[in-house]
Motif scaffolding. Structure first.
Motif, PDB file in Angstrom:
ATOM      1  N   ALA A  33     -16.371  10.860   7.688  1.00  0.00           N
ATOM      2  CA  ALA A  33     -15.615  10.532   6.485  1.00  0.00           C
ATOM      3  C   ALA A  33     -14.516   9.529   6.818  1.00  0.00           C
ATOM      4  O   ALA A  33     -13.917   9.576   7.893  1.00  0.00           O
ATOM      5  CB  ALA A  33     -14.997  11.796   5.897  1.00  0.00           C
ATOM      6  N   LEU A  34     -14.265   8.622   5.887  1.00  0.00           N
ATOM      7  CA  LEU A  34     -13.234   7.615   6.061  1.00  0.00           C
ATOM      8  C   LEU A  34     -11.884   8.216   5.681  1.00  0.00           C
ATOM      9  O   LEU A  34     -11.761   8.909   4.666  1.00  0.00           O
ATOM     10  CB  LEU A  34     -13.551   6.416   5.165  1.00  0.00           C
ATOM     11  CG  LEU A  34     -12.730   5.166   5.345  1.00  0.00           C
ATOM     12  CD1 LEU A  34     -12.874   4.626   6.769  1.00  0.00           C
ATOM     13  CD2 LEU A  34     -13.179   4.113   4.356  1.00  0.00           C
ATOM     14  N   ASP A  35     -10.881   7.968   6.507  1.00  0.00           N
ATOM     15  CA  ASP A  35      -9.527   8.437   6.227  1.00  0.00           C
ATOM     16  C   ASP A  35      -9.099   7.891   4.856  1.00  0.00           C
ATOM     17  O   ASP A  35      -9.264   6.696   4.593  1.00  0.00           O
ATOM     18  CB  ASP A  35      -8.581   7.923   7.320  1.00  0.00           C
ATOM     19  CG  ASP A  35      -7.162   8.424   7.143  1.00  0.00           C
ATOM     20  OD1 ASP A  35      -6.549   8.146   6.085  1.00  0.00           O
ATOM     21  OD2 ASP A  35      -6.660   9.074   8.072  1.00  0.00           O
ATOM     22  N   PRO A  36      -8.578   8.741   3.966  1.00  0.00           N
ATOM     23  CA  PRO A  36      -8.214   8.292   2.621  1.00  0.00           C
ATOM     24  C   PRO A  36      -7.218   7.124   2.624  1.00  0.00           C
ATOM     25  O   PRO A  36      -7.293   6.239   1.763  1.00  0.00           O
ATOM     26  CB  PRO A  36      -7.583   9.527   1.969  1.00  0.00           C
ATOM     27  CG  PRO A  36      -8.106  10.680   2.750  1.00  0.00           C
ATOM     28  CD  PRO A  36      -8.360  10.177   4.134  1.00  0.00           C
ATOM     29  N   GLU A  40      -7.947   3.482   0.906  1.00  0.00           N
ATOM     30  CA  GLU A  40      -7.049   2.858  -0.065  1.00  0.00           C
ATOM     31  C   GLU A  40      -6.691   1.431   0.355  1.00  0.00           C
ATOM     32  O   GLU A  40      -6.677   0.507  -0.465  1.00  0.00           O
ATOM     33  CB  GLU A  40      -5.774   3.687  -0.228  1.00  0.00           C
ATOM     34  CG  GLU A  40      -4.816   3.124  -1.255  1.00  0.00           C
ATOM     35  CD  GLU A  40      -3.550   3.969  -1.405  1.00  0.00           C
ATOM     36  OE1 GLU A  40      -2.563   3.417  -1.930  1.00  0.00           O
ATOM     37  OE2 GLU A  40      -3.551   5.139  -0.992  1.00  0.00           O
ATOM     38  N   LEU A  41      -6.405   1.241   1.635  1.00  0.00           N
ATOM     39  CA  LEU A  41      -6.083  -0.105   2.127  1.00  0.00           C
ATOM     40  C   LEU A  41      -7.266  -1.057   1.949  1.00  0.00           C
ATOM     41  O   LEU A  41      -7.083  -2.220   1.572  1.00  0.00           O
ATOM     42  CB  LEU A  41      -5.672  -0.047   3.597  1.00  0.00           C
ATOM     43  CG  LEU A  41      -4.314   0.575   3.883  1.00  0.00           C
ATOM     44  CD1 LEU A  41      -4.111   0.727   5.389  1.00  0.00           C
ATOM     45  CD2 LEU A  41      -3.202  -0.262   3.286  1.00  0.00           C
ATOM     46  N   LEU A  42      -8.478  -0.565   2.200  1.00  0.00           N
ATOM     47  CA  LEU A  42      -9.659  -1.399   2.012  1.00  0.00           C
ATOM     48  C   LEU A  42      -9.862  -1.770   0.545  1.00  0.00           C
ATOM     49  O   LEU A  42     -10.238  -2.895   0.219  1.00  0.00           O
ATOM     50  CB  LEU A  42     -10.896  -0.692   2.568  1.00  0.00           C
ATOM     51  CG  LEU A  42     -10.950  -0.571   4.089  1.00  0.00           C
ATOM     52  CD1 LEU A  42     -12.114   0.312   4.512  1.00  0.00           C
ATOM     53  CD2 LEU A  42     -11.035  -1.933   4.746  1.00  0.00           C
ATOM     54  N   ALA A  47      -9.395  -5.876  -3.730  1.00  0.00           N
ATOM     55  CA  ALA A  47      -8.764  -6.319  -4.966  1.00  0.00           C
ATOM     56  C   ALA A  47      -8.013  -7.626  -4.763  1.00  0.00           C
ATOM     57  O   ALA A  47      -8.074  -8.527  -5.602  1.00  0.00           O
ATOM     58  CB  ALA A  47      -7.814  -5.237  -5.494  1.00  0.00           C
ATOM     59  N   ASP A  48      -7.321  -7.746  -3.636  1.00  0.00           N
ATOM     60  CA  ASP A  48      -6.593  -8.983  -3.342  1.00  0.00           C
ATOM     61  C   ASP A  48      -7.544 -10.161  -3.200  1.00  0.00           C
ATOM     62  O   ASP A  48      -7.270 -11.254  -3.676  1.00  0.00           O
ATOM     63  CB  ASP A  48      -5.766  -8.836  -2.060  1.00  0.00           C
ATOM     64  CG  ASP A  48      -4.560  -7.918  -2.240  1.00  0.00           C
ATOM     65  OD1 ASP A  48      -4.224  -7.575  -3.382  1.00  0.00           O
ATOM     66  OD2 ASP A  48      -3.975  -7.534  -1.207  1.00  0.00           O
ATOM     67  N   GLY A  52      -7.099  -9.963  -8.055  1.00  0.00           N
ATOM     68  CA  GLY A  52      -6.319  -8.997  -8.819  1.00  0.00           C
ATOM     69  C   GLY A  52      -5.553  -8.090  -7.887  1.00  0.00           C
ATOM     70  O   GLY A  52      -5.992  -7.003  -7.587  1.00  0.00           O
ATOM     71  N   ALA A  53      -4.401  -8.551  -7.383  1.00  0.00           N
ATOM     72  CA  ALA A  53      -3.613  -7.780  -6.414  1.00  0.00           C
ATOM     73  C   ALA A  53      -3.290  -6.409  -6.976  1.00  0.00           C
ATOM     74  O   ALA A  53      -2.782  -6.264  -8.068  1.00  0.00           O
ATOM     75  CB  ALA A  53      -2.341  -8.528  -6.055  1.00  0.00           C
ATOM     76  N   SER A  54      -3.589  -5.403  -6.200  1.00  0.00           N
ATOM     77  CA  SER A  54      -3.339  -4.018  -6.605  1.00  0.00           C
ATOM     78  C   SER A  54      -2.164  -3.471  -5.804  1.00  0.00           C
ATOM     79  O   SER A  54      -2.227  -3.335  -4.601  1.00  0.00           O
ATOM     80  CB  SER A  54      -4.622  -3.211  -6.339  1.00  0.00           C
ATOM     81  OG  SER A  54      -4.346  -1.907  -5.965  1.00  0.00           O
ATOM     82  N   THR A  55      -1.069  -3.167  -6.486  1.00  0.00           N
ATOM     83  CA  THR A  55       0.121  -2.645  -5.818  1.00  0.00           C
ATOM     84  C   THR A  55       0.530  -1.324  -6.385  1.00  0.00           C
ATOM     85  O   THR A  55       0.210  -0.941  -7.440  1.00  0.00           O
ATOM     86  CB  THR A  55       1.316  -3.624  -5.916  1.00  0.00           C
ATOM     87  OG1 THR A  55       1.539  -3.971  -7.262  1.00  0.00           O
ATOM     88  CG2 THR A  55       1.041  -4.839  -5.054  1.00  0.00           C
TER      89      THR A  55
END
Length: 55
Positions: A33-36, A40-42, A47-48, A52-55
């Motif tokens: 499993a991928l670390d949450p 999120e960073l991926l 998105a970047d 559409g930059a996601s902040t």
């Protein structure tokens, strides 16, 4: 500058064996499993890149 070989340095049998061993080594890692936080960073990176930059 390092000269480039005209063909593979390893013979076909050695390349096959190496590939099989690498698959055996890394297949279990792919199933983990991928670390949450990393997930999120991926998602933010995707998105970047899409504009559409996601902040």
């Amino acid at each position: 500058m390092v000269p480039v070989a005209s063909g593979p340095i390893l013979d076909a049998r050695t390349r096959l064996r190496l590939g099989q061993q690498l698959r055996a080594l890394y297949d279990p890692v792919i199933d983990e499993a991928l670390d949450p936080r990393l997930a999120e960073l991926l998602q933010q990176l995707d998105a970047d890149r899409a504009g559409g930059a996601s902040t």
